[in-house]
Structures are given as structure tokens and as C-alpha cells.
Design a protein around this motif. Structure first.
Motif, mmCIF file in Angstrom:
data_model
loop_
_atom_site.group_PDB
_atom_site.id
_atom_site.type_symbol
_atom_site.label_atom_id
_atom_site.label_comp_id
_atom_site.label_asym_id
_atom_site.label_seq_id
_atom_site.Cartn_x
_atom_site.Cartn_y
_atom_site.Cartn_z
ATOM 1 N N UNK A 400 34.796 75.725 10.829
ATOM 2 C CA UNK A 400 35.045 76.438 9.570
ATOM 3 C C UNK A 400 35.993 75.713 8.638
ATOM 4 N N UNK A 401 35.868 74.383 8.569
ATOM 5 C CA UNK A 401 36.689 73.582 7.646
ATOM 6 C C UNK A 401 35.795 72.898 6.619
ATOM 7 N N UNK A 402 35.242 73.664 5.692
ATOM 8 C CA UNK A 402 34.298 73.079 4.725
ATOM 9 C C UNK A 402 34.921 72.018 3.830
ATOM 10 N N UNK A 403 36.277 72.050 3.695
ATOM 11 C CA UNK A 403 36.924 71.064 2.831
ATOM 12 C C UNK A 403 36.731 69.645 3.372
ATOM 13 N N UNK A 404 36.624 69.510 4.710
ATOM 14 C CA UNK A 404 36.384 68.191 5.309
ATOM 15 C C UNK A 404 34.989 67.695 4.923
ATOM 16 N N UNK A 405 34.008 68.605 4.960
ATOM 17 C CA UNK A 405 32.641 68.253 4.565
ATOM 18 C C UNK A 405 32.605 67.870 3.084
ATOM 19 N N UNK A 406 33.339 68.617 2.251
ATOM 20 C CA UNK A 406 33.388 68.304 0.815
ATOM 21 C C UNK A 406 33.998 66.928 0.579
ATOM 22 N N UNK A 407 35.091 66.629 1.299
ATOM 23 C CA UNK A 407 35.749 65.334 1.156
ATOM 24 C C UNK A 407 34.825 64.209 1.622
ATOM 25 N N UNK A 408 34.136 64.431 2.729
ATOM 26 C CA UNK A 408 33.199 63.419 3.245
ATOM 27 C C UNK A 408 32.063 63.184 2.252
#
Length: 421
Positions: A400-408
Motif C-alpha cells: 500500500x505504498x503507491x508513492x513508490x510506484x509513482x516515483x518509479x
């Protein structure tokens, strides 16, 4: 989850059969088209049985009002009637409910097997019509596997009592010496199959009728019973003592007039069990002397009285579901990262092949064995470099860490495209 999983349902839990049947979706294919066009859902699966009408959907936002409006239009209802009868759950709660369905915990008859087959048919139908996609296909496949495992491990369905066998048991309790009576089964669908299995298992003879004689004959070849012409039945109800009605006819098949006529010269009483949704036996039939009429609502009451033996297994099943729902939720969250991961692997593979061809031309390499070694080497190098960050992105999505996916996505210059699954 950035993708919202929604479950909207009307079931026997809070709506009696005569109310529930008003929400029936008559044309499933048309319904899928309408839900995809007007409800804001990217994917949807409809589960419709005699005890429930449920919609599972995937969207990027909360679409309950649009779902109500679309469903109301399909069923010919006012939107207000949904307020008292429709339950809505999202994400983890929706996943939890689906596991209760596949494990048999939310059935009228606790642990019954029929619902699992109906869910399998529902996702197959949605797939064929391209109404479901990657999210719901994954969700249902995993939920069916988990539900099957729960059933096998807990024994919740052991000695299962289906709606069909419950109806036969009701007939046994209300009719003396049932084996000596004439029994009729109207319909050749899923519920009829359950009734036929139960009658056959107990050694009862019975007639079967449906719209076409060929359908009845085919049914009887596998399920037992004697096929009878539909036309003969409509004017020959007086020949029977017990009638099981399990059809999908959108009108009263067993009418007040027909049964009144049948009872004129009949010395014995008659029991009619209406297992249809919508109901196909006119309620007024119950007012005719000598008639005992029972429907699904009354069977539900009997179910409550006869399920005590299984209730001690419910806590075990609920405990397993609570553990499994977090695993299922993680799988759904992981799907958020998959388009990015696939895109990265695709781009890197394209670069690898391009550079490999350059190198082979520079080496003027012709030996197939050596070319294969070099090819495998470049694949191994790419895999060893890329797999760890990609797996970390997947884990971040699961947790549940969508910010990591956004950064990637920014790092890999990934441009998300809306594609039909």
C-alpha cells in the motif's frame, strides 16, 4: 488501492424473495453493456441466483449512485427502492464478502456447493463478454481457489444440504409415504438438478417437464426421472401430489385457475414447492383447499433450524477468511505495479536485443552455439540488474505504498495508458 473494488448486492439476507425478485436483471448481456457504459465501472461481474443479485466492479472512484441508476434502469425500478435493499462494500470488505461467498459462509444453506459453481459461471460469462479484465479475473480466480481450499480443510460443506435437498426434505416432512405419491419437477436448470439429485438419492420416482420435450429427455438421461410433455402438464396438475417448480419463466406458470381446476375432482391434497426466482406459482394458490404452498422464504426459515450442526465450524472458516483476505488484498494491490513492471521489462528487452544485434555484427559471429551463449549471457545480466528493483516496486504496491510506484513511473519515464484488459 487506487483501483476501487466495489460490491453492490441485494440478497435474501435483508430482502424477502418477493422483494428480491424485483431486482432481477433479465438480460445479462445488455446489463454488462449498460454497466460498462453508464456506471463508471471499468470492469464488472454479475452474480445472479435465486437468493441474490450481486455486482462486483472495478473503478477509479466511488460509483454507487451511477450503479444504482444503471441497475434501476435495467430492472425497471425507482432508485429509492435500492436504499432499503441494497448493501454496498468496497475494497477489503468487498474481498472479504467474496471469500464468504466462495467458502459457502454467506449461503442460505451454510456451506452449500451450488454457489461456487454459480460464481465460476459468472466470471466465465463476464470474461466471454469482455466485461471483466485483469483485476476482476485475478480476484475471482484467487477467491475461487481460496474458497475451495477452505471448504476442503474445514469440512463446512460436509453432508451438504442444498436448496434442492432442503425442498425434498420439506416434502418428506409434510407428505406421508412420499414414495407412493406422484411427484413432478418443472424445470431443468441448476435448482432442478439439485432437486433431482436428492429425489434420486432417496429412491423417489418423479416426472420432469420443461418447455421442450427434448430438453426434459436430455435432463432425465443424466439426472433420472421420466420426461413428460409440457402441454400435458398444464392441463394435468391433478395427476400429481407433489410439484417442485424451479423455472426462470417471467410469469405465473402455476396459476390459481389451473390448480383450482386440478383440485375439483381430487380427493387428496397437493404440495407445491416454488423454488423459482422470480416466483412462478401464484400466491393465491395457497388459498385453495387441500393445497400446501411453500416458497424460498419458508425454506430459509427451515434452513435456520437445521444448520446447528455446522455452526461450530463457522468460527474456523471466518478465521481462515480473515487471514486470506489480507493475502488477496495484497495480490490486488500488486496489480497496480504490473503495467509499469511489464513496460520496463519490455523496454529493457528491446534495448538488449538491439545492442545484442550490434555486438554480433561487430563480432561477425556465425556460430549458433556461441550466439546462444552470448544471448543467454545478456539476458542473465539484464535479469540480475532489473529483477530486484522491480520486485521492490511490486512489494511496495502490495504494502500500500503507491508513492513508490509513482516515483518509479517518473524514473522510468512510464506513461500510463488506459487499455482494455
Amino acid at each position: 488501492m487506487s483501483q476501487n473494488i466495489i460490491n453492490a448486492r441485494v440478497t435474501f439476507r435483508n430482502s424477502p424473495i418477493h422483494i428480491l425478485e424485483r431486482f432481477t436483471i433479465k438480460d445479462i448481456e445488455e446489463a454488462y453493456d449498460q454497466f460498462k457504459k453508464h456506471s463508471g465501472l471499468d470492469e464488472c461481474v454479475i452474480i445472479q441466483t435465486c437468493n441474490r443479485i450481486e455486482l462486483f466492479g472495478k473503478s477509479k472512484s466511488q460509483e454507487v449512485d451511477k450503479i444504482k441508476k444503471t441497475w434501476a434502469s435495467l430492472a425497471g425500478l425507482e432508485e429509492q427502492v435500492f436504499d432499503e435493499n441494497m448493501e454496498v462494500e468496497e475494497n477489503q470488505n468487498a474481498l472479504h464478502h467474496l471469500l464468504k461467498l466462495t467458502s459457502g459462509l454467506d449461503s442460505m444453506v451454510l456451506g452449500e456447493e451450488q454457489i461456487l459453481g454459480q460464481i465460476k459461471n459468472s466470471i466465465t460469462s463476464a470474461r466471454e463478454r469482455k466485461a471483466s479484465g485483469q483485476h476482476l479475473n485475478t480476484l475471482f480466480d484467487k477467491a475461487i481457489r481460496i474458497g475451495t481450499r477452505i471448504r476442503n480443510n474445514s469440512g463446512i460443506g460436509k453432508g451438504g444440504i442444498s436448496v434442492g435437498s432442503m425442498a425434498v426434505k420439506l416434502a418428506e416432512e409434510n407428505i406421508d409415504e412420499l414414495k407412493t405419491k406422484k411427484t413432478l419437477l418443472i424445470g431443468t436448470g441448476e435448482v432442478s438438478t439439485l432437486v433431482a439429485k436428492s429425489l434420486q438419492r432417496r429412491g423417489y420416482a418423479f416426472d420432469v417437464t420443461s418447455r421442450t420435450l427434448s430438453r426434459s429427455e436430455t435432463f432425465c438421461e443424466t439426472m433420472g426421472g421420466t420426461p413428460v410433455k409440457f402441454e400435458e402438464i398444464l392441463s394435468g396438475f391433478d395427476n400429481y401430489d407433489v410439484i417442485f417448480v424451479a423455472t426462470t419463466a417471467p410469469y405465473f406458470l402455476v396459476t390459481y385457475e389451473r390448480i383450482t381446476e386440478a383440485m375439483k375432482d381430487k380427493n387428496k391434497g397437493m404440495m407445491i414447492l416454488d423454488l423459482s426466482n422470480p416466483r412462478t406459482v401464484d400466491e393465491k394458490v395457497a388459498t385453495i383447499g387441500g393445497i400446501k404452498l411453500m416458497n424460498l422464504d419458508q425454506i430459509a426459515e427451515m434452513v435456520e433450524k437445521n444448520m446447528n450442526a455446522r455452526l461450530n465450524k463457522v468460527k474456523t472458516v471466518e478465521s481462515i477468511i480473515n487471514e486470506e483476505v489480507s493475502v488477496l488484498e495484497a495480490s490486488m494491490k500488486r496489480l497496480e505495479a504490473e503495467p509499469l513492471v511489464k513496460d520496463v521489462f519490455k523496454n529493457i528487452e528491446s534495448l538488449r536485443e538491439k545492442e545484442l544485434q550490434k555486438a554480433l555484427q561487430m563480432l561477425d559471429e556465425k556460430d549458433e552455439k556461441r550466439i546462444k551463449i552470448i544471448d543467454e549471457l545478456t539476458k542473465a545480466v539484464v535479469e540480475s540488474i532489473v529483477s530486484t528493483p522491480m520486485n521492490n516496486i511490486r512489494k511496495a504496491s502490495e504494502q500500500g505504498n503507491p508513492e513508490v510506484v509513482d516515483l518509479a513511473s517518473k524514473l522510468f519515464d512510464y506513461k500510463k495508458q488506459e487499455q482494455a484488459d
